[in-house]
Design an enzyme around this catalytic site. Structure first.
Site, short mmCIF file in Angstrom:
data_model
loop_
_atom_site.label_atom_id
_atom_site.label_comp_id
_atom_site.label_asym_id
_atom_site.label_seq_id
_atom_site.Cartn_x
_atom_site.Cartn_y
_atom_site.Cartn_z
N TYR A 75 3.60 5.84 11.64
CA TYR A 75 3.65 4.57 12.03
C TYR A 75 4.63 3.69 10.95
O TYR A 75 5.30 2.65 11.11
CB TYR A 75 2.68 3.74 12.10
CG TYR A 75 1.62 3.47 11.02
CD1 TYR A 75 1.80 2.80 9.92
CD2 TYR A 75 0.46 4.51 11.05
CE1 TYR A 75 0.74 3.00 8.79
CE2 TYR A 75 -0.45 4.57 10.00
CZ TYR A 75 -0.29 3.86 8.93
OH TYR A 75 -1.11 3.98 8.01
N ARG A 124 0.72 -1.20 -0.14
CA ARG A 124 0.13 0.10 0.21
C ARG A 124 0.93 1.31 -0.13
O ARG A 124 1.61 1.64 0.98
CB ARG A 124 -0.85 0.04 1.28
CG ARG A 124 -2.01 0.98 1.51
CD ARG A 124 -2.48 1.12 2.61
NE ARG A 124 -1.64 2.04 3.62
CZ ARG A 124 -1.64 1.92 4.72
NH1 ARG A 124 -2.19 1.23 5.52
NH2 ARG A 124 -1.05 2.76 5.45
N HIS A 140 -3.39 4.76 4.58
CA HIS A 140 -4.38 3.93 4.71
C HIS A 140 -5.73 4.44 4.15
O HIS A 140 -6.35 3.65 2.95
CB HIS A 140 -5.01 3.41 6.08
CG HIS A 140 -6.06 2.51 6.26
ND1 HIS A 140 -6.25 1.39 5.84
CD2 HIS A 140 -7.26 2.91 7.10
CE1 HIS A 140 -7.56 0.95 5.99
NE2 HIS A 140 -8.01 1.86 6.73
C1 LIG Z 1 -14.52 -5.44 11.14
C2 LIG Z 1 -13.91 -4.15 11.20
N1 LIG Z 1 -13.06 -3.93 11.98
C3 LIG Z 1 -12.40 -2.70 11.71
C4 LIG Z 1 -12.49 -1.87 10.52
C5 LIG Z 1 -11.80 -0.46 10.49
N2 LIG Z 1 -10.63 -0.92 9.47
C6 LIG Z 1 -11.06 -0.48 8.06
S1 LIG Z 1 -9.95 -0.99 7.18
C7 LIG Z 1 -8.75 -1.94 8.43
C8 LIG Z 1 -7.27 -2.49 8.12
C9 LIG Z 1 -7.59 -3.33 7.14
O1 LIG Z 1 -6.48 -3.91 6.84
P1 LIG Z 1 -6.29 -5.05 5.74
O2 LIG Z 1 -7.22 -6.05 5.82
O3 LIG Z 1 -4.88 -5.29 5.57
O4 LIG Z 1 -6.91 -4.19 4.27
P2 LIG Z 1 -6.01 -2.88 3.75
O5 LIG Z 1 -6.79 -1.80 4.59
O6 LIG Z 1 -4.50 -2.81 4.05
O7 LIG Z 1 -6.34 -3.17 2.47
C10 LIG Z 1 -9.62 -1.51 9.67
C11 LIG Z 1 -8.98 -1.76 10.96
C12 LIG Z 1 -13.42 -2.44 9.84
N3 LIG Z 1 -13.64 -1.59 8.73
N4 LIG Z 1 -14.00 -3.51 9.74
#
Ligand SMILES: Cc1ncc(C[n+]2csc(CCOP(=O)(O)OP(=O)(O)O)c2C)c(N)n1
Ligand SMILES: [Mg+2]
Lengths: 325, 356
Positions: free
Chosen positions: B266, B253, B257
């Site tokens: 971070y 990425r 975020h």
């Molecule tokens: C069940 C849930 N918990 C927390 C969140 C808040 N949240 C949104 S994206 C994210 C991180 C996701 O990481 P990853 O699965 O690696 O996907 P990326 O964002 O890196 O594409 C979090 C904690 C959420 N959307 N859904």
């Protein structure tokens, strides 16, 4: 026509819908070979095979989640959760997905899902086996919540729920599963969702109730009639969206309302009923509305269960107070 | 089940765009151009949205920059009859499956009409709750088994989703019922501020497949050929032989975020810069010039044409009429019950229809 218990009527509804519509599938823990821990699905595996009556791994989250996927892709899944106390592991999929997919896809994917669970207290069960969580589901936009009180209604409501295009939470009062039998027609018939049933007509006071409390209220009404108090009982059947029309027309007629449910009182279905009465027919009230409900406590185990679970005596006392106001 | 094999990184194209000729024979030239076009289009849309966000013309969004190969490779590997369940950082794959760019702008601007998937596309709305859609994919795959339909289902989600119970339950169900489902994991190194090393103690995500006794593969996610061919192979096995699979796409990425995040809190700049060196689009461009004489002129023409397309999309998006206040009641139920009707009427009375 046969005399069936509620659990037999549920079995009949499932069997007939599965025979009539091959999109209907059942999934859950022990629903196949064992026929369900309450035997609601007994015999269905033999008749419809393991791809229609699916014994799943022990994971409510994925039982509901996969049922959402089945429903999106054109099946009509009926997911059984073994006891209402374990629905919460599947709650995320109910709350965040089943109820929202129609909206989130702007009408492209509806979710014709039924989640069934044995529900409620009165059988001296274990912890997490006597809960009444219906208000949690009623509070989720996009859901319908159904709780039958008789074998006849259970079959007709379950058939309507399976045919409904949207998710339905179908809670089955386990105390009623084998409590009594009644005549239940063979073949498909429907009890429409959203329509209450007037269990008994009366002119002095309306009891609004549903599920396991209906027979308790009937007993109370019988006693009260011997005293000369003429009680009407409204059985909601569909707890949400409930039949507001039936509630208001009954209360407008009698001028008094007692609401009875076994679920905890505060923020319960009774609060919504009371608000509906206040909004629509306040001026016809001759006395304050009373609620006879479970208390705001964790459902107690066997030795104290009767102090929480509303009894006919408690209903009678509430009616007396209302009549004497 | 060879766990060590599951951990091996599959790659067909090195950072200089040199390919393994044998493997690469399976991809027609026309498709390679399509991949390149889609990857650039995805980045241009993404970057345009980021700039509109800074101007307040759209709301919060998740940048996909750096993951275009992993996105597009997955998107193009599916057949039209396959179901696709994307998460929220999948624009390239969504485009490959027919989602219109204008809808993404509409959605990012806070207008739910933009989340509507194309009719009959077998594409679901993006999943915001991390990991949930893996269970939905299982259900759709069960449906395919029940009705004996020869299709596959693919869910795509991030490394963070592999910590959810949904992930483990879904893989378990898929294995028990031998379902035609492929779980693609975009391992972009981060879940907001949590690095991969703190998300899980396992060295790879792919090796988790062994615990469920399903196929597992680990792919260089910035190598669009490796992504495409491996996903396609796994989808074929799912479709034809009911073999579920887990595939880890190792990528990065490059941006924060979301536009509401500040990744400098971070992670180190050097880490980001090292990955920018491995940009998946640059890699494919190097390949194209090596193999098909792709030159600056062609590049400029393509960039200009796609930029034009993005600008036209944004113009059309900005010309959209606003949603009606009463749209909040749409699609709550298939048939509107009394309480929704009453509330809709209340909004009609108090807010009125818009003046248009
Ligand atoms: C069940 C849930 N918990 C927390 C969140 C808040 N949240 C949104 S994206 C994210 C991180 C996701 O990481 P990853 O699965 O690696 O996907 P990326 O964002 O890196 O594409 C979090 C904690 C959420 N959307 N859904
Ligand atoms: Mg990630």
């Amino acid at each position: 026509m046969a005399r069936l218990s509620m659990v037999e009527a549920i079995n009949a509804a499932l069997r007939e819908k599965m025979a009539a519509d091959d999109r209907v599938v059942i999934l859950g823990e022990d629903v196949g070979v064992d026929g369900g821990v309450f035997r609601a699905t007994v015999g269905l595996l033999d008749q419809f095979g393991p791809w229609r009556v699916i014994d799943t791994p022990l994971a409510e989250n994925c039982i509901v989640g996969s049922a959402v996927g089945m429903a999106i892709s054109g099946l009509r899944p009926v997911a059984e959760i073994q006891f209402e106390g374990f629905m919460f592991k599947g709650f995320d999929h109910i709350y965040s997905h089943a109820s929202r997919m129609l909206r989130r896809s702007q009408g492209v994917y509806n979710v014709p899902l039924v989640v069934r669970a044995p529900y409620g207290a009165g059988v001296r069960a274990l912890e997490h086996h006597s809960d009444a969580p219906e208000a949690l589901f009623c509070h989720v936009p996009g859901l319908k919540v159904v709780i039958p009180s008789t074998p006849y209604d259970a079959k007709g409501l379950l058939i309507s729920s399976i045919e409904d295009p949207d998710p339905v939470i179908f809670l089955e009062p386990k105390r009623l599963y084998r409590l009594f039998k009644e005549e239940v027609p063979d073949g498909e018939y429907r009890v429409p969702l959203g329509e209450a049933r007037i269990v008994r007509e009366g002119n002095d006071l309306s009891i609004i109730t549903y599920g396991g409390m209906v027979s308790v209220c009937e007993r109370a009404a019988q006693h009260l009639s011997e005293e000369g108090v003429d009680v009407e009982i409204v059985d909601l059947r569909t707890v949400w969206p409930f039949d507001a029309e039936a509630i208001t027309s009954s209360v407008s007629k009698t001028g008094r309302a007692t609401i009875v449910h076994e679920a905890p009182r505060s923020f319960g279905v009774g609060a919504e009923i009371a608000a509906t009465i206040a909004e629509r027919c306040l001026l016809s009230l001759l006395a304050p509305i009373k609620r006879v409900t479970g208390y705001d406590v964790i459902p107690p185990l066997a030795k104290l269960e009767e102090y929480n679970y509303p009894t006919a005596d408690r209903v009678i006392r509430a009616v007396h107070e209302t009549m004497q106001f | 089940m060879d766990v060590n094999k599951m951990k091996e990184m599959i790659g067909f194209m090195d950072p200089e765009g040199r390919v393994d000729e044998e493997v690469f024979k399976g991809i027609p030239e026309e498709l390679i151009h399509r991949m390149y076009r889609l990857m650039i289009f995805t980045r241009l849309c993404n970057n345009k949205a980021l700039s509109l966000q800074r101007q307040g013309r759209v709301g919060t969004l998740a940048s996909v920059r750096g993951q275009e190969a992993a996105n597009v490779g997955v998107g193009l590997a599916m057949e039209p009859g396959d179901w696709f369940l994307p998460s929220f950082r999948e624009y390239g794959a969504q485009f490959a499956r027919g989602v219109k760019a204008i809808d993404l702008f509409t959605y990012w601007s806070g207008d739910e009409r933009g989340i509507k998937p194309p009719e009959n596309s077998r594409v679901l709305p993006i999943c915001i709750t991390v990991g949930s859609h893996l269970c939905h994919a299982v259900g759709i795959a069960m449906q395919a088994r029940i009705r004996d339909e020869k299709i596959a289902v693919l869910s795509s989600s991030g490394d963070g989703s592999t910590s959810q119970g949904d992930f483990h339950e879904a893989l378990n169900f898929a294995a028990v019922y031998k379902l035609p489902v492929v779980f693609a994991i975009q391992n972009n190194g981060w879940a907001i501020s949590v690095p991969f090393g703190k998300q899980t103690a396992t060295e790879t995500i792919s090796q988790k497949a062994a615990a469920y006794d399903i196929d597992g593969a680990r792919v260089d996610g910035n190598d669009v050929f490796a992504v495409y061919l491996t996903v396609k192979r796994l989808l074929d096995a799912a479709r034809n032989d009911h073999r579920p699979a887990l595939i880890e796409l190792v990528t990065y990425r490059m941006d924060d975020h979301t536009t509401a995040d500040d990744a400098s809190r971070y992670r180190k700049r050097e880490e980001v810069e090292a990955w920018i060196e491995k940009d998946p689009i640059d890699r494919l461009r190097k390949f194209l010039s090596r193999k098909y004489g792709w030159d600056e002129k062609k590049e400029e023409e393509l960039q200009a044409a796609l930029t034009q397309e993005v600008e036209e999309t944004v113009a059309a998006f900005e010309a959209e009429s606003p949603p009606e206040p009463t749209d909040i009641f749409n699609y709550m139920y298939s048939e509107e019950p009394w309480h929704i009707r009453e509330q809709r009427d209340e909004v009609k009375r108090t807010v009125g229809e818009s003046s248009r």
